[in-house]
Design a protein around this motif. Structure first.
Motif, short mmCIF file in Angstrom:
data_model
loop_
_atom_site.label_atom_id
_atom_site.label_comp_id
_atom_site.label_asym_id
_atom_site.label_seq_id
_atom_site.Cartn_x
_atom_site.Cartn_y
_atom_site.Cartn_z
N THR A 234 47.65 38.89 46.86
CA THR A 234 47.75 37.43 46.82
C THR A 234 47.73 36.95 45.37
O THR A 234 46.89 37.39 44.59
N LEU A 235 48.66 36.07 45.02
CA LEU A 235 48.69 35.49 43.68
C LEU A 235 48.77 33.97 43.81
O LEU A 235 49.66 33.44 44.48
N ILE A 236 47.81 33.30 43.20
CA ILE A 236 47.76 31.83 43.25
C ILE A 236 47.78 31.31 41.83
O ILE A 236 47.07 31.80 40.95
N ARG A 237 48.60 30.29 41.60
CA ARG A 237 48.74 29.70 40.26
C ARG A 237 48.53 28.19 40.37
O ARG A 237 49.17 27.52 41.17
N VAL A 238 47.61 27.68 39.55
CA VAL A 238 47.30 26.24 39.55
C VAL A 238 47.58 25.70 38.15
O VAL A 238 46.94 26.11 37.18
N LEU B 94 44.72 36.66 40.90
CA LEU B 94 45.42 37.77 41.55
C LEU B 94 44.41 38.60 42.31
O LEU B 94 43.40 39.03 41.75
N ILE B 95 44.65 38.77 43.60
CA ILE B 95 43.86 39.69 44.42
C ILE B 95 44.74 40.90 44.69
O ILE B 95 45.87 40.77 45.19
N ALA B 96 44.25 42.08 44.28
CA ALA B 96 45.06 43.29 44.34
C ALA B 96 44.39 44.37 45.19
O ALA B 96 43.17 44.54 45.14
N ASP B 97 45.20 45.08 45.97
CA ASP B 97 44.73 46.22 46.75
C ASP B 97 44.83 47.47 45.87
O ASP B 97 45.90 47.77 45.32
N ILE B 98 43.73 48.18 45.74
CA ILE B 98 43.69 49.39 44.92
C ILE B 98 44.09 50.59 45.77
O ILE B 98 43.56 50.80 46.86
N LEU C 76 38.00 32.44 48.22
CA LEU C 76 39.09 33.36 48.56
C LEU C 76 38.69 34.80 48.30
O LEU C 76 38.96 35.69 49.13
N MET C 77 38.04 35.05 47.17
CA MET C 77 37.61 36.42 46.87
C MET C 77 36.59 36.91 47.90
O MET C 77 36.59 38.08 48.29
N ASP C 78 35.74 36.00 48.37
CA ASP C 78 34.77 36.37 49.41
C ASP C 78 35.47 36.71 50.72
O ASP C 78 35.16 37.71 51.39
N VAL C 79 36.44 35.88 51.10
CA VAL C 79 37.18 36.10 52.35
C VAL C 79 37.95 37.42 52.29
O VAL C 79 38.01 38.17 53.28
N TYR D 22 40.33 44.23 44.13
CA TYR D 22 39.81 43.64 42.90
C TYR D 22 40.44 42.27 42.71
O TYR D 22 41.54 41.98 43.22
N GLY D 23 39.74 41.44 41.95
CA GLY D 23 40.23 40.11 41.65
C GLY D 23 40.38 39.91 40.15
O GLY D 23 39.55 40.37 39.36
N ALA D 24 41.43 39.21 39.74
CA ALA D 24 41.66 38.90 38.33
C ALA D 24 41.90 37.40 38.18
O ALA D 24 42.76 36.84 38.87
N ILE D 25 41.12 36.76 37.32
CA ILE D 25 41.27 35.33 37.07
C ILE D 25 41.64 35.13 35.60
O ILE D 25 40.95 35.61 34.70
N ASP D 26 42.75 34.45 35.38
CA ASP D 26 43.24 34.16 34.04
C ASP D 26 43.28 32.65 33.85
O ASP D 26 44.06 31.96 34.50
N ILE D 27 42.41 32.14 32.98
CA ILE D 27 42.37 30.70 32.70
C ILE D 27 43.12 30.46 31.40
O ILE D 27 42.57 30.63 30.30
N GLY D 28 44.40 30.13 31.53
CA GLY D 28 45.25 29.95 30.38
C GLY D 28 45.36 28.50 29.94
O GLY D 28 44.76 27.60 30.54
N SER D 29 46.15 28.27 28.92
CA SER D 29 46.32 26.93 28.38
C SER D 29 47.23 26.08 29.25
O SER D 29 47.14 24.84 29.24
N ASN D 30 48.11 26.72 30.01
CA ASN D 30 49.03 25.98 30.88
C ASN D 30 48.60 26.06 32.34
O ASN D 30 48.53 25.04 33.02
N ALA D 31 48.28 27.25 32.79
CA ALA D 31 47.94 27.43 34.21
C ALA D 31 46.74 28.36 34.37
O ALA D 31 46.36 29.09 33.47
N VAL D 32 46.15 28.28 35.57
CA VAL D 32 45.05 29.15 35.96
C VAL D 32 45.54 30.01 37.11
O VAL D 32 46.18 29.51 38.05
#
Length: 292
Positions: free
Chosen positions: A33-37, A16-20, A69-72, A3-13
């Motif tokens: 995988t966790l990426i922070r921009v 998280l890609i998680a294995d269930i 990334l979610m597709d890959v 599953y994928g989780a996208i959090d678009i916050g006020s400071n960062a985006v």
């Protein structure tokens, strides 16, 4: 299954890609995988009440990258949530439309209460001692979510437009602080020995700086000592000497101030830091929707 989780916050985006992981009736997840921009959308939203063309372009590019990334990673389901900055941006609907059209991502701008509910989807209440009372404090770039837990359940919760980026931009209102103080006093004064639970990137970093053992609470005295230590260094020194990321080195100061102020008003002397956040809650929300 992923599953994928996208959090678009006020400071960062964040993505998280998680294995269930399913073992009988137990369903958990492992962070893959966790990426922070650090886009800092709040600078636009809190001052100009809209997302600038440049920041919108950066966000769309980021979402395109997340989609690829979610597709890959062959993500089977995902959820993308935008919080405080996008709530206040008058052109938020335009941003959502562009992200859907150009990045093929359905983005939802969530209200404060839903944001709080997603964070609580981490099932943190299951690990609370039912005979104790807790004040849950989640500090973000644009808002602070507070909840009172009694007997392992949420009794009352509220979102306040007070956050780290908002404070740096001098966009927080004194009236809002007064309102938050009154709310805290009204809902905590009847409890003795209330404990704190803190979530968010800044409290996670503060906990690491404290060198406390995982599972142990951080005292308000030690948190104040860390705050004074950080304040004694310039922004450049916090980056070069203390090793903080550039987009963390400035917001960590107002974050400390929010946590310390809330704890003082609620007479909370210790705060537990479970190191979970919005993206963890999104993954749990997807698990609840699809598997539970």
């Amino acid at each position: 299954m992923r599953y994928g989780a996208i959090d678009i916050g006020s400071n960062a985006v964040r993505l998280l890609i998680a294995d269930i992981i399913q073992k009988g009736q137990d369903i958990t997840f492992k962070k893959n995988t966790l990426i922070r921009v650090p886009l800092r959308l709040g600078d636009d939203a809190f001052l100009d009440k809209k997302i600038s063309p440049a920041k919108m372009e950066d966000l769309v590019k980021t979402m395109k990258g997340f989609r690829l990334l979610m597709d890959v990673y062959r993500v089977e389901d995902y959820m993308a949530c935008a919080t405080s900055a996008m709530r206040e941006a008058k052109n938020g609907a335009d941003v959502v439309s562009r992200v859907r059209t150009e990045a093929d991502i359905d983005l939802e701008i969530v209200e404060g209460q839903k944001e709080a509910n997603i964070i609580y989807s981490t099932h943190i209440a299951e690990n609370l001692e039912h005979n104790k009372n807790y004040l849950y404090i989640d500090v973000g770039g644009g808002s602070t979510e507070l909840s009172v837990f009694t007997e392992g359940r949420v009794e009352v919760s509220r979102s306040f437009p007070i956050g780290t980026v908002r404070m740096l931009d001098n966009a927080d209102e004194p009236e809002t602080w007064d309102e938050m103080k009154e709310w805290i006093k009204d809902h905590t004064r009847k409890y003795k020995h209330m404990l704190g639970i803190g979530t968010g990137g800044n409290i996670n970093k503060l906990f690491r700086l404290s060198e406390e053992k995982d599972g142990k609470p951080l005292s308000i005295g030690k948190l104040n000592d860390i705050y004074l230590h950080l304040r004694s260094h310039s922004l450049k020194e916090r980056i070069s000497v203390l090793g903080l990321n550039q987009d963390r080195a400035d917001v960590i100061i107002p974050a400390c101030e929010i946590y310390l102020t809330v704890m003082k008003w609620a007479s909370v002397r210790q705060i537990f830091v479970p190191r979970v956040g919005m993206v963890d809650g999104i993954i749990e929300t997807l698990i609840d929707k699809n598997l539970r």
